[in-house]
Design a protein around this motif. Structure first.
Motif: not given
Length: 399
Positions: A227, A230-231, A322, A333, A337
Motif C-alpha cells: 500500500m 500505492g500511496l 491504490a 484516494c 487512505n
C-alpha cells in the motif's frame, strides 16, 4: 542559517532529520519540534537542540514534558498541546523550513498551513497529497511555497529531472521536458517470496521486519502490503503532474536504485545509493547545494546484483486498489487512505488478519468512491466518515 520546524521530530524521519542537522550546526537552527506523546525522547531533543517551542499533541504528555523541562531549568522552552498548535508552529514567521514528517492524515492540516504560509516544505507526509491532491498543489502554486519531496522514491525522481521541472513541483510539464515515463521502484517488502496461502498467518512483528529500511510500524506494514507504493503512486501523480499511465511500479528487492526517469530518447536516469533516509533529507534540506548526510558512500564492489521484477497484483492487491483509486478520483484516494490507517492499526493490535486489510480498504473505497471532494473541509469530513465506516467493518470482522 535555516530556521527549522520539524513536525513529528520523535518519529523515524524526524530523528533522521536531526541526525543531519547535528552534522551542520552552522547551517540549521531548530525553532520548533512536535510529537504526539514521546516525552522522554522529546525531552532529550529539547536539551540538545534548544527549540523555542514544542508541541505535544497529547495534553497529558505536554504537562509531563513541561515538568521535566522546569526541573532541568529549561523553562524558557514553550510547551503547547493540541492539534491546532501544530498549524501554529508550521506557519510561524520565525520559521523558514518545515519538515512535514507526521505520519498519516493527521499531518495534512499542519503541512497545508506551512504551504499556505509560503515556507520551504520538506514533504515526508505523503498522505497530504493522497488525501487532498489538487487542493494541496493549488495552495503551493498560490503561495509560492517551495515543495521538496522526502520519500526516497519521489526524491530520486526529483533528482533525475531537469532543473526547470524541479522549480515547478505539482505543475511541471514533464512531457515537454522529454520525459516519457516515471519508474517507481519498490522492494516488495518482507513477503515478496512467500506463497499466497502463507499470508493469512502473518504477525505484526513479521510485517514490521522490512528487509532493507528502518521505518515506523505503520509504514512498515504498508510496505508489506505494498500500500505504501500505492500511496506513493498517487503522490507521484500530484508531485510531478502525471497521468496514472505515465507511472510504472517496478520491483527492485535490493532497494539500491530508488527510482528512475525514462526519457523519449531512450535514456533512463536513475538515482541510487544506500537505503538510508538521511540521503534524501540532506538533499532537500540543502537544495540546490549538497551537504554531508552521514550516510556511507555506496560500494559498488560489495553490492548485490540488481534485480527487477514485474508486480504480481494478485499477491499485492492493495497496490492495485491504490492505482485504481488514483484513476477514479479524489474521493477514492481520500477514502482509501482513511480506511487503510484504520485497518493497519487494527492489524497491529491483532484485531484483524493481515489479509483482512485489503478487504476493509476495498469495501470502504467502493462505498465512498463517488464522493465529491472540492475543499479541505470536504477532505476532513470524508476522512472522518470513512474511519467510522472502516471501524464498523472491523467490529463485524471480530464477530
Amino acid at each position: 542559517m535555516q530556521n527549522l520546524c520539524i513536525l513529528g521530530s520523535t518519529g523515524s524521519i524526524g530523528k533522521s532529520t536531526l541526525d543531519v542537522v547535528r552534522l551542520h550546526p552552522e547551517k540549521f537552527n531548530i525553532v520548533s519540534l512536535s510529537a504526539h506523546s514521546s516525552v522522554e525522547l522529546m525531552f532529550a531533543q529539547c536539551l540538545e537542540f534548544r527549540p523555542k517551542k514544542v508541541v505535544m499533541v497529547s495534553t497529558k504528555h505536554a504537562e509531563q514534558l513541561t515538568g521535566k523541562l522546569m526541573t532541568a531549568n529549561f523553562s524558557d522552552i514553550e510547551v503547547a498541546s493540541g492539534t491546532c498548535e501544530l498549524e501554529t508552529i508550521a506557519q510561524d514567521s520565525a520559521t523558514d523550513t518545515v519538515m512535514a514528517a507526521i505520519v498519516g492524515a493527521s499531518g495534512l492540516l499542519p503541512t497545508l498551513a506551512a504551504v499556505k504560509a509560503g515556507k520551504k516544505v520538506l514533504l515526508a507526509n505523503k498522505e497530504a497529497l493522497v488525501t487532498s491532491g489538487a487542493i494541496f498543489i493549488e495552495a503551493v502554486k498560490k503561495s509560492g511555497a517551495q515543495l521538496l519531496p522526502i520519500d526516497s522514491e519521489h526524491n530520486a525522481i526529483f533528482q533525475c529531472l531537469p532543473s526547470s521541472a524541479q522549480q515547478k513541483p505539482g505543475y511541471c510539464d514533464l512531457a515537454n521536458e522529454g520525459v516519457s515515463k516515471v519508474l517507481l521502484t519498490g522492494s516488495g517488502g518482507p513477503f515478496r517470496t512467500w506463497q499466497l496461502d502463507e499470508l493469512d498467518n502473518v504477525t505484526p512483528a513479521q510485517a514490521c521486519a522490512h528487509p532493507n529500511w528502518d521505518m515506523g510500524r505503520k509504514i512498515s506494514v504498508d510496505s508489506a502490503t505494498m500500500m505504501n507504493k500505492g500511496l506513493e503512486f498517487i503522490e507521484a501523480k500530484w508531485l510531478f503532474n502525471l497521468e496514472p499511465e505515465d507511472i510504472q511500479v517496478v520491483l527492485h528487492p535490493q532497494s539500491t536504485i530508488h527510482s528512475m526517469v525514462q526519457y523519449k530518447d531512450g535514456s533512463v536516469i536513475a538515482q541510487m545509493g544506500n537505503p538510508d533516509m538521511r540521503t534524501p533529507i540532506a538533499h532537500a534540506l540543502s537544495f540546490p547545494e549538497r551537504i554531508e548526510s552521514g550516510v556511507a558512500p555506496f560500494d559498488f564492489f560489495s553490492a548485490k546484483s540488481f534485480e527487477f521484477q514485474a508486480v504480481d497484483f494478485i499477491k499485492y492487491p492493495n497496490l492495485k486498489l491504490a492505482i485504481d483509486a488514483c484513476k477514479s478520483g479524489q474521493g477514492a484516494c481520500t477514502a482509501l487512505n482513511a480506511a487503510n490507517e484504520i485497518a493497519v492499526d487494527a492489524f497491529l493490535n491483532e484485531k484483524i488478519k493481515f489479509t483482512d486489510i485489503v478487504k476493509i480498504n476495498e469495501t470502504s473505497v467502493n462505498k465512498f468512491v463517488s464522493e465529491q471532494v472540492t475543499s479541505i473541509e470536504d477532505v476532513v469530513a470524508l476522512d472522518k466518515s470513512v474511519r467510522i465506516f472502516a471501524l464498523s467493518l472491523i467490529t463485524q470482522a471480530k464477530h
